[in-house]
Design a protein around this motif. Sequence first.
Motif, PDB file in Angstrom:
ATOM      1  N   GLU A 112       0.808  -1.217   0.000  1.00 30.93           N
ATOM      2  CA  GLU A 112       0.000   0.000   0.000  1.00 30.93           C
ATOM      3  C   GLU A 112       0.842   1.268   0.000  1.00 30.93           C
ATOM      4  N   GLU A 113       1.836   1.351   0.892  1.00 35.34           N
ATOM      5  CA  GLU A 113       2.620   2.584   0.994  1.00 35.34           C
ATOM      6  C   GLU A 113       3.463   2.844  -0.256  1.00 35.34           C
ATOM      7  N   PRO A 114       4.287   1.864  -0.717  1.00 34.07           N
ATOM      8  CA  PRO A 114       5.089   2.158  -1.920  1.00 34.07           C
ATOM      9  C   PRO A 114       4.244   2.386  -3.165  1.00 34.07           C
ATOM     10  N   LEU A 115       3.133   1.657  -3.315  1.00 36.67           N
ATOM     11  CA  LEU A 115       2.272   1.901  -4.469  1.00 36.67           C
ATOM     12  C   LEU A 115       1.686   3.305  -4.407  1.00 36.67           C
ATOM     13  N   GLY A 116       1.391   3.770  -3.196  1.00 34.09           N
ATOM     14  CA  GLY A 116       0.902   5.141  -3.026  1.00 34.09           C
ATOM     15  C   GLY A 116       1.928   6.167  -3.472  1.00 34.09           C
ATOM     16  N   TYR A 117       3.203   5.925  -3.146  1.00 37.25           N
ATOM     17  CA  TYR A 117       4.271   6.823  -3.594  1.00 37.25           C
ATOM     18  C   TYR A 117       4.348   6.849  -5.109  1.00 37.25           C
ATOM     19  N   HIS A 118       4.273   5.677  -5.740  1.00 33.16           N
ATOM     20  CA  HIS A 118       4.360   5.619  -7.202  1.00 33.16           C
ATOM     21  C   HIS A 118       3.171   6.337  -7.847  1.00 33.16           C
ATOM     22  N   ARG A 119       1.990   6.179  -7.258  1.00 37.05           N
ATOM     23  CA  ARG A 119       0.821   6.869  -7.817  1.00 37.05           C
ATOM     24  C   ARG A 119       0.955   8.383  -7.696  1.00 37.05           C
ATOM     25  N   ALA A 120       1.449   8.842  -6.542  1.00 37.10           N
ATOM     26  CA  ALA A 120       1.509  10.279  -6.270  1.00 37.10           C
ATOM     27  C   ALA A 120       2.704  10.959  -6.929  1.00 37.10           C
ATOM     28  N   HIS A 121       3.830  10.230  -7.048  1.00 35.62           N
ATOM     29  CA  HIS A 121       5.068  10.851  -7.526  1.00 35.62           C
ATOM     30  C   HIS A 121       5.719  10.013  -8.626  1.00 35.62           C
TER      31      HIS A 121
END
Length: 285
Positions: A44-53
């Motif tokens: 969840e956390e790393p995928l969130g980073y990839h989506r946002a940045h």
Amino acid sequence: MHEAQPSQTAIMAAAARAAHLVVDHEPFIFRDTVAATLLGERAEEPLGYHRAHGDHVVLSGTRAQVTARSHYAERRLAEPGRDGLEQYVVLGAGLDTFAYRSEAAGLRVFEVDHPATQRWKRELADAAGLGQPEGLTFVPVDFESGDLMDGLRAAGFDPGKRALVSWLGVAMYLTPEAIAATFAVVGRFAPGSELVMEYALPPALRDERGSAYAGFALPAAAERGEPWLSFFTPDELSALLKQHGLEVVEHVRQADCVDPGLWERSDALRPADLCRLARAAVPRA
């Protein structure tokens, strides 16, 4: 890899493969349909980073790196002339998912990695309901201190039969001595065996995008306790491989790991020249 914590590098690589199918556009360079499942809540956390940045040079660069190298290595398994190949060795497997995706009948997969990393991976697989695929064997070995050949033999590997060996995203974290020791083992495999290895270039050989990526990624790796330790020019690596009985077939830039059309993209993925692949073989008599 620290005994007390999972490999952050393994998490980042698996998350980047998973994010490629979520953040980037078709045509996809590589389809890892299992990485997100294996990571479970950790995704969840790393995928969130990839989506946002996702356009950042490190995040997009990581996705380009892990997808291109995996595409190349797994394509070698499907190349003409692979008939009769029964053994695939994944060195420093981390959270590699080939064995969970493969439908290749009769192919034995030997995943070699630090014992702590393998325990952690098996826990993740069990929690995700993936279990252990038929044909997959875990081989616990510490590259810096363990005996790779003994570990493989104990796991049922037959050095008298041809094998394809992939070694991706690992060598830059090892000492030159550990790399040479691994070459010495692979050089004793059956004639016709092949090694696909990723290695890091010294600063003078990197292109602009590779240098920009390194400027962010290398300090971050050192900060999390996983510094890059080894860098080679193609000539230096070729000489070291030859010293241990392996003949270089080709050195491959990231841009050339896949069909050129796959780099004609509307997203942020672009090849960088920071790491290359070396393909080497045990000479046939």
